[in-house]
Scaffold this motif. Structure first.
Motif, mmCIF file in Angstrom:
data_model
loop_
_atom_site.group_PDB
_atom_site.id
_atom_site.type_symbol
_atom_site.label_atom_id
_atom_site.label_comp_id
_atom_site.label_asym_id
_atom_site.label_seq_id
_atom_site.Cartn_x
_atom_site.Cartn_y
_atom_site.Cartn_z
ATOM 1 N N GLY A 353 57.766 -14.378 25.206
ATOM 2 C CA GLY A 353 57.443 -13.127 25.884
ATOM 3 C C GLY A 353 58.238 -12.935 27.153
ATOM 4 O O GLY A 353 58.740 -11.835 27.431
ATOM 5 N N PHE A 354 58.387 -14.012 27.929
ATOM 6 C CA PHE A 354 59.069 -13.891 29.208
ATOM 7 C C PHE A 354 60.560 -13.617 29.024
ATOM 8 O O PHE A 354 61.149 -12.833 29.784
ATOM 9 C CB PHE A 354 58.867 -15.170 30.022
ATOM 10 N N ILE A 355 61.187 -14.248 28.042
ATOM 11 C CA ILE A 355 62.610 -13.984 27.785
ATOM 12 C C ILE A 355 62.806 -12.528 27.384
ATOM 13 O O ILE A 355 63.747 -11.861 27.836
ATOM 14 C CB ILE A 355 63.136 -14.932 26.689
ATOM 15 N N ARG A 356 61.919 -12.023 26.556
ATOM 16 C CA ARG A 356 62.050 -10.632 26.113
ATOM 17 C C ARG A 356 61.845 -9.662 27.272
ATOM 18 O O ARG A 356 62.486 -8.613 27.333
ATOM 19 C CB ARG A 356 61.058 -10.360 24.992
ATOM 20 N N VAL A 357 60.958 -10.014 28.204
ATOM 21 C CA VAL A 357 60.705 -9.123 29.347
ATOM 22 C C VAL A 357 61.822 -9.220 30.378
ATOM 23 O O VAL A 357 62.448 -8.220 30.733
ATOM 24 C CB VAL A 357 59.342 -9.449 29.991
ATOM 25 N N GLU A 365 54.149 -3.107 25.624
ATOM 26 C CA GLU A 365 53.825 -2.896 24.214
ATOM 27 C C GLU A 365 54.653 -3.805 23.313
ATOM 28 O O GLU A 365 54.165 -4.296 22.293
ATOM 29 C CB GLU A 365 54.052 -1.431 23.846
ATOM 30 N N GLU A 366 55.887 -4.053 23.700
ATOM 31 C CA GLU A 366 56.791 -4.856 22.876
ATOM 32 C C GLU A 366 56.473 -6.351 22.941
ATOM 33 O O GLU A 366 56.893 -7.112 22.060
ATOM 34 C CB GLU A 366 58.234 -4.606 23.301
ATOM 35 N N VAL A 367 55.765 -6.796 23.976
ATOM 36 C CA VAL A 367 55.374 -8.213 24.059
ATOM 37 C C VAL A 367 53.858 -8.370 23.881
ATOM 38 O O VAL A 367 53.310 -9.434 24.186
ATOM 39 C CB VAL A 367 55.809 -8.832 25.406
ATOM 40 N N MET A 368 53.217 -7.332 23.368
ATOM 41 C CA MET A 368 51.769 -7.397 23.181
ATOM 42 C C MET A 368 51.338 -8.536 22.246
ATOM 43 O O MET A 368 50.290 -9.155 22.479
ATOM 44 C CB MET A 368 51.242 -6.059 22.669
ATOM 45 N N PRO A 369 52.092 -8.866 21.174
ATOM 46 C CA PRO A 369 51.687 -10.023 20.353
ATOM 47 C C PRO A 369 51.602 -11.316 21.159
ATOM 48 O O PRO A 369 50.664 -12.104 20.979
ATOM 49 C CB PRO A 369 52.780 -10.093 19.282
ATOM 50 N N GLU A 370 52.565 -11.558 22.053
ATOM 51 C CA GLU A 370 52.524 -12.762 22.880
ATOM 52 C C GLU A 370 51.356 -12.717 23.861
ATOM 53 O O GLU A 370 50.666 -13.722 24.070
ATOM 54 C CB GLU A 370 53.847 -12.917 23.655
ATOM 55 N N VAL A 371 51.135 -11.546 24.468
ATOM 56 C CA VAL A 371 50.012 -11.404 25.402
ATOM 57 C C VAL A 371 48.689 -11.645 24.683
ATOM 58 O O VAL A 371 47.794 -12.344 25.188
ATOM 59 C CB VAL A 371 50.035 -10.013 26.060
ATOM 60 N N ARG A 372 48.560 -11.085 23.490
ATOM 61 C CA ARG A 372 47.328 -11.252 22.721
ATOM 62 C C ARG A 372 47.101 -12.728 22.367
ATOM 63 O O ARG A 372 45.976 -13.240 22.488
ATOM 64 C CB ARG A 372 47.410 -10.413 21.443
ATOM 65 N N ASN A 373 48.148 -13.409 21.951
ATOM 66 C CA ASN A 373 48.013 -14.825 21.611
ATOM 67 C C ASN A 373 47.640 -15.671 22.828
ATOM 68 O O ASN A 373 46.887 -16.647 22.714
ATOM 69 C CB ASN A 373 49.314 -15.346 21.001
ATOM 70 N N LEU A 374 48.179 -15.306 23.983
ATOM 71 C CA LEU A 374 47.851 -16.044 25.198
ATOM 72 C C LEU A 374 46.385 -15.852 25.583
ATOM 73 O O LEU A 374 45.727 -16.796 26.035
ATOM 74 C CB LEU A 374 48.770 -15.605 26.346
#
Length: 400
Positions: A353-357, A365-374
């Motif tokens: 997620g952090f690399i993508r951001v 919205e584009e890193v929401m899967p990583e945020v949700r998993n965290l």
């Protein structure tokens, strides 16, 4: 005062007691200060300085020129024309070149045969042999890229001159020797810098590892000196789990809020690391990441009998965790079962997620899967931490 008010008052008292004790432990224990506060500054600075040059330049190579003709000299000049390689030696034989290669004086060998110019002038295909050190991928890439580019450019020029000699005009000769012109754009890492590539992932892993080791050290100290029992308020047989969890979590969130403000504010600017992310998105990603790491650290701390156990247990895991995150090795190259195992660590989701951001400028919205998993890991590890804390509190209460 009704029962609810008394419970809230008791929770507030316990929360302040735990928070005060946690701050005292963090800032008075030299080992914890080194791991929790100073380590992130030290590691991030050392790694950034080590990778500060970003791109490997002037890799020494050797060229064996058996032709010794103007055509071969022209080819050799192209190898030093670019920034990646430099012709450091021109050995007279392959045996001499091997000695230089195994002594690490050169990282590539180019062999130009004696009939090189003869074949070029005769319209035949000339062969040039390349030997490169593939044990060091950065060296290999730079040598291969520069040498092959030089050979291709020389080949195109020879063909161009042949066509001109046969009567073709310049536009026709250029279109034949170079029918396609490409434009390359390196997205997110324009200079192909190694530091730009690896530092965002390393910083996220450092956050996790320092939290886990620091919390484990403090957990061992709590058990060793029976601080669980000493923190029980007067008139109570046991502390409540919620204030202990909340006090510990708030202490580390506040400490890392300060250190990470420096890292993502000043450090990133000092070392010119990619900072393309929106501040709100970064915070939205870091909050569940820190909470997941803290809860995992609290859970681990409840099983550490001595402070040294967390260091022995967790210090060696840093490199495997970085590899499992998919930052140093593509996800497609990792076995499915091993990649699935890596998903239990907050760093696997945090790194991606952090690399993508930060590097790619992704939005929330584009890193929401990583945020949700965290957030899911936060709940899972929070439950494990609560169970561990509850068990330790009961054990401490029974000894009172």
């Amino acid at each position: 005062m009704n029962r609810c008010s008394r419970q809230i008052s008791s929770y507030w008292l316990q929360f302040r007691t735990v928070l005060r004790n946690e701050y005292r432990t963090i800032f008075t224990d030299a080992g914890v200060v080194l791991v929790v506060i100073l380590a992130i500054f030290i590691y991030s600075t050392l790694y950034s300085l080590g990778y500060g040059t970003e791109v490997l330049r002037n890799v020494p190579i050797g060229v064996i020129d058996q032709s010794k003709t103007p055509a071969s000299r022209q080819l050799i000049e192209t190898f030093s024309a670019g920034p990646n390689t430099v012709v450091a030696y021109e050995p007279s034989s392959m045996e001499e070149a091997k000695r230089l290669f195994f002594d690490r004086e050169i990282y590539g060998i180019v062999y130009i045969p004696s009939d090189y110019e003869q074949k070029l002038l005769g319209g035949q295909m000339a062969t040039v042999s390349l030997y490169m050190d593939a044990s060091y991928f950065l060296m290999y890439r730079q040598v291969f890229q520069e040498v092959v580019t030089g050979i291709n450019a020389t080949g195109a020029m020879v063909e161009f001159q042949r066509l001109i000699a046969k009567g073709a005009n310049i536009p026709q000769a250029m279109a034949t020797t170079q029918p396609i012109i490409y434009q390359g754009h390196n997205l997110f890492n324009p200079y192909l810098g190694y530091g730009t590539f690896v530092m965002p992932a390393i910083i996220i892993v450092i956050i996790q590892q320092t939290l886990l080791i620091g919390l484990g050290m403090i957990g061992g100290t709590w058990r060793e000196f029976n601080l669980y029992g000493k923190l029980i308020p007067p008139g109570r047989k046991c502390m409540s789990t919620l204030p202990v969890m909340a006090g510990k979590t708030f202490a580390y969130i506040s400490v890392y809020a300060v250190t990470l403000t420096y890292i993502f504010g000043l450090h990133y600017k000092l070392f010119h690391l990619p900072a393309n992310g929106d501040t709100g998105t970064i915070i939205a990603l870091l909050i569940p990441y820190l909470l997941a790491c803290i809860n995992l650290g609290i859970a681990i701390s409840t099983v550490c009998r001595y402070r040294e156990q967390s260091i022995m247990l967790l210090l060696w895991t840093s490199i495997p965790i970085l590899m499992l995150s998919g930052a140093s090795l593509p996800r497609e190259a990792i076995p499915d079962w091993l990649y699935a195992f890596g998903q239990i660590f907050p760093s696997s989701h945090g790194v991606q997620g952090f690399i993508r951001v930060q590097s790619m400028g992704a939005n929330l919205e584009e890193v929401m899967p990583e945020v949700r998993n965290l957030w899911i890991l936060t709940l899972i590890y929070g439950g494990m931490a609560a169970i561990g804390i509850r068990y330790r509190l009961r054990k401490a209460g029974a000894k009172m």
